[in-house]
Design a protein around this motif. Structure first.
Motif, PDB file in Angstrom:
ATOM      1  N   LEU A   1      29.884  19.240 -15.163  1.00 17.50           N
ATOM      2  CA  LEU A   1      29.566  18.936 -16.269  1.00 17.50           C
ATOM      3  C   LEU A   1      28.897  17.468 -16.619  1.00 17.50           C
ATOM      4  O   LEU A   1      29.063  17.238 -17.736  1.00 17.50           O
ATOM      5  N   ALA A   2      28.975  16.917 -15.486  1.00 17.97           N
ATOM      6  CA  ALA A   2      28.764  15.370 -15.672  1.00 17.97           C
ATOM      7  C   ALA A   2      27.187  15.090 -16.582  1.00 17.97           C
ATOM      8  O   ALA A   2      27.237  14.012 -17.188  1.00 17.97           O
ATOM      9  N   PRO A   3      26.304  16.131 -16.497  1.00 18.48           N
ATOM     10  CA  PRO A   3      25.246  15.586 -17.501  1.00 18.48           C
ATOM     11  C   PRO A   3      25.768  15.692 -18.830  1.00 18.48           C
ATOM     12  O   PRO A   3      24.766  15.117 -19.515  1.00 18.48           O
ATOM     13  N   TYR A   4      26.593  16.021 -19.317  1.00 19.27           N
ATOM     14  CA  TYR A   4      27.048  16.249 -20.724  1.00 19.27           C
ATOM     15  C   TYR A   4      28.082  15.288 -20.924  1.00 19.27           C
ATOM     16  O   TYR A   4      27.975  14.539 -22.324  1.00 19.27           O
ATOM     17  N   ALA A   5      29.064  14.823 -20.196  1.00 16.08           N
ATOM     18  CA  ALA A   5      30.091  13.956 -20.586  1.00 16.08           C
ATOM     19  C   ALA A   5      30.447  13.184 -19.270  1.00 16.08           C
ATOM     20  O   ALA A   5      30.523  13.923 -18.268  1.00 16.08           O
ATOM     21  N   ASP A   6      31.058  11.887 -19.152  1.00  8.25           N
ATOM     22  CA  ASP A   6      31.847  11.348 -18.187  1.00  8.25           C
ATOM     23  C   ASP A   6      33.001  12.083 -18.078  1.00  8.25           C
ATOM     24  O   ASP A   6      33.900  12.826 -19.021  1.00  8.25           O
ATOM     25  N   ALA A   7      33.520  11.852 -16.890  1.00  8.04           N
ATOM     26  CA  ALA A   7      34.786  12.588 -16.306  1.00  8.04           C
ATOM     27  C   ALA A   7      35.959  12.075 -17.594  1.00  8.04           C
ATOM     28  O   ALA A   7      36.980  13.154 -17.933  1.00  8.04           O
ATOM     29  N   GLU A   8      36.021  10.883 -17.975  1.00  9.78           N
ATOM     30  CA  GLU A   8      37.204  10.484 -18.675  1.00  9.78           C
ATOM     31  C   GLU A   8      37.126  11.225 -20.082  1.00  9.78           C
ATOM     32  O   GLU A   8      38.049  11.770 -20.684  1.00  9.78           O
ATOM     33  N   ASN A   9      36.149  11.258 -20.507  1.00  2.17           N
ATOM     34  CA  ASN A   9      35.690  12.031 -21.909  1.00  2.17           C
ATOM     35  C   ASN A   9      35.985  13.553 -21.662  1.00  2.17           C
ATOM     36  O   ASN A   9      36.742  14.243 -22.663  1.00  2.17           O
ATOM     37  N   LEU A  10      35.599  14.028 -20.927  1.00  2.00           N
ATOM     38  CA  LEU A  10      35.903  15.510 -20.545  1.00  2.00           C
ATOM     39  C   LEU A  10      37.140  16.005 -20.381  1.00  2.00           C
ATOM     40  O   LEU A  10      37.902  16.806 -20.940  1.00  2.00           O
ATOM     41  N   HIS A  11      37.847  14.978 -19.707  1.00  2.00           N
ATOM     42  CA  HIS A  11      39.499  15.192 -19.281  1.00  2.00           C
ATOM     43  C   HIS A  11      40.237  14.963 -20.786  1.00  2.00           C
ATOM     44  O   HIS A  11      41.190  15.867 -21.033  1.00  2.00           O
ATOM     45  N   ARG A  12      39.965  14.086 -21.578  1.00  3.36           N
ATOM     46  CA  ARG A  12      40.606  13.894 -22.812  1.00  3.36           C
ATOM     47  C   ARG A  12      40.316  15.244 -23.754  1.00  3.36           C
ATOM     48  O   ARG A  12      41.109  15.672 -24.290  1.00  3.36           O
ATOM     49  N   ARG A  13      39.111  15.650 -23.900  1.00  2.00           N
ATOM     50  CA  ARG A  13      38.844  16.750 -24.531  1.00  2.00           C
ATOM     51  C   ARG A  13      39.516  18.057 -24.011  1.00  2.00           C
ATOM     52  O   ARG A  13      39.983  18.953 -24.744  1.00  2.00           O
ATOM     53  N   LEU A  14      39.681  18.017 -22.524  1.00  2.00           N
ATOM     54  CA  LEU A  14      40.326  19.333 -22.103  1.00  2.00           C
ATOM     55  C   LEU A  14      41.752  19.538 -22.411  1.00  2.00           C
ATOM     56  O   LEU A  14      42.467  20.210 -22.884  1.00  2.00           O
ATOM     57  N   ILE A  15      42.396  18.219 -22.450  1.00  2.00           N
ATOM     58  CA  ILE A  15      43.840  17.891 -22.781  1.00  2.00           C
ATOM     59  C   ILE A  15      44.006  18.379 -24.240  1.00  2.00           C
ATOM     60  O   ILE A  15      45.015  18.888 -24.592  1.00  2.00           O
ATOM     61  N   ASP A  16      43.237  17.745 -24.972  1.00  2.00           N
ATOM     62  CA  ASP A  16      43.220  18.211 -26.475  1.00  2.00           C
ATOM     63  C   ASP A  16      43.107  19.545 -26.605  1.00  2.00           C
ATOM     64  O   ASP A  16      43.712  20.090 -27.612  1.00  2.00           O
ATOM     65  N   THR A  17      42.342  20.147 -26.266  1.00  2.00           N
ATOM     66  CA  THR A  17      41.929  21.711 -26.209  1.00  2.00           C
ATOM     67  C   THR A  17      43.011  22.381 -25.670  1.00  2.00           C
ATOM     68  O   THR A  17      43.753  23.415 -26.343  1.00  2.00           O
ATOM     69  N   GLU A  18      43.778  22.073 -24.705  1.00  2.00           N
ATOM     70  CA  GLU A  18      45.008  22.750 -24.271  1.00  2.00           C
ATOM     71  C   GLU A  18      46.189  22.820 -25.056  1.00  2.00           C
ATOM     72  O   GLU A  18      46.676  23.572 -25.281  1.00  2.00           O
ATOM     73  N   ARG A  19      46.361  21.664 -25.406  1.00  2.00           N
ATOM     74  CA  ARG A  19      47.441  21.348 -26.415  1.00  2.00           C
ATOM     75  C   ARG A  19      47.297  22.112 -27.820  1.00  2.00           C
ATOM     76  O   ARG A  19      47.946  23.002 -28.017  1.00  2.00           O
ATOM     77  N   ARG A  20      45.938  22.105 -28.207  1.00  2.00           N
ATOM     78  CA  ARG A  20      45.813  23.026 -29.393  1.00  2.00           C
ATOM     79  C   ARG A  20      45.894  24.459 -28.945  1.00  2.00           C
ATOM     80  O   ARG A  20      46.402  25.393 -29.878  1.00  2.00           O
ATOM     81  N   ASN A  21      45.553  25.031 -27.944  1.00  2.00           N
ATOM     82  CA  ASN A  21      45.470  26.188 -27.413  1.00  2.00           C
ATOM     83  C   ASN A  21      46.887  26.880 -26.915  1.00  2.00           C
ATOM     84  O   ASN A  21      46.925  28.149 -26.799  1.00  2.00           O
ATOM     85  N   LEU A  22      47.766  26.257 -26.714  1.00  2.00           N
ATOM     86  CA  LEU A  22      49.042  26.539 -26.094  1.00  2.00           C
ATOM     87  C   LEU A  22      49.674  27.718 -26.693  1.00  2.00           C
ATOM     88  O   LEU A  22      50.284  28.515 -26.059  1.00  2.00           O
ATOM     89  N   LYS A  23      49.693  27.488 -27.967  1.00  2.00           N
ATOM     90  CA  LYS A  23      50.485  28.473 -28.854  1.00  2.00           C
ATOM     91  C   LYS A  23      49.601  29.660 -28.549  1.00  2.00           C
ATOM     92  O   LYS A  23      50.262  30.736 -29.053  1.00  2.00           O
ATOM     93  N   LEU A  24      48.414  29.767 -28.621  1.00  2.00           N
ATOM     94  CA  LEU A  24      47.524  30.829 -28.720  1.00  2.00           C
ATOM     95  C   LEU A  24      47.539  31.661 -27.037  1.00  2.00           C
ATOM     96  O   LEU A  24      47.383  32.882 -26.984  1.00  2.00           O
TER      97      LEU A  24
END
Ligand SMILES: [Mg+2]
Length: 234
Positions: free
Chosen positions: A31-54
């Motif tokens: 996914l490097a063409p869309y986002a740098d590694a750090e940005n993707l990582h932050r987004r993933l952690i936020d998404t996982e946190r949000r989705n954990l209950k589901l």
């Protein structure tokens, strides 16, 4: 007096978090063409946190959260082929062979001669069952509990179900948040064996707990001596 020693599985008996880290990195490259590694990582952690209950814990939730993050960071431009690659990476994680941590089998075999052993792991039921089968360790445990969350209530229920007194219960695991703090709260004893990396959503501060109830060691091979320290008369 009979002591029950319960073990966490992921990153306590076998490698887990390192596999997720490698997969995350591979997807980061994809996914490097869309986002740098750090940005993707932050987004993933936020998404996982949000989705954990589901979604709960495990590879399937991780895969879905990764796809969601890919759609977000690419602002909808991620291609079907790229999503397919994320799915494939998730499937590879699910099928990945079990790699036991050093000295796990010997230590469990020896402990099982004197103590009642349990496994308490959280995650996806189907995947954890298949990993336990793959690990070949199943017969060393008198009971295996696959739970959706490890909080004080979960441990209280398990102790109640198996008629175990919290005083006679020791939990061994790598996660302060899941394996140590809630067990101390219900009156059990704990042995913390840190793993090389900790998932960000599992990070917690241990503080300075009573050494008579909480020990830290660096290998499962030290569990027997720590248990002997907890229960000098056994
Ligand atoms: Mg663990």
């Amino acid at each position: 007096m009979s002591i029950t020693i319960a073990f966490d599985a992921d990153d306590t008996l076998w490698h887990n978090e390192t596999l997720f880290a490698v997969t995350s990195e591979q997807i980061g490259t994809l996914l490097a063409p869309y986002a740098d590694a750090e940005n993707l990582h932050r987004r993933l952690i936020d998404t996982e946190r949000r989705n954990l209950k589901l979604f709960g814990y495990g590879v399937k939730g991780f895969t879905l959260s990764m796809i969601e993050s890919a759609i977000e960071v690419s602002e909808g431009r991620v291609s079907a082929r790229e999503i397919q690659e994320i799915l494939e990476a998730g499937k590879k994680l699910l099928a990945h062979p079990i790699e036991l941590l050093p000295q796990v089998r010997e230590s469990l075999e020896s402990l099982s001669k004197h103590h009642n052993l349990m496994m308490i792991t959280k995650g996806d039921l189907f995947h954890q069952e298949s990993r336990i089968a793959m690990s070949g360790l199943g017969e060393l445990f008198s009971a295996v509990e696959i739970v959706s969350e490890k909080n004080p209530e979960t441990y209280r229920k398990i102790l109640h179900r198996y008629h175990i007194d919290a005083e006679d219960f020791v939990m061994v695991g790598n996660s302060v948040k899941s394996d140590i703090l809630p067990v101390l709260e219900v009156g059990g004893r704990t042995i913390h064996i840190p793993y090389e990396i900790t998932w960000e959503l599992e990070v917690a501060e241990l503080g300075s707990p009573d050494p008579a109830r909480c020990r830290r060691c660096h290998s499962i091979s030290q569990v027997a001596e720590e248990v002997a320290r907890f229960y000098p008369s056994v």
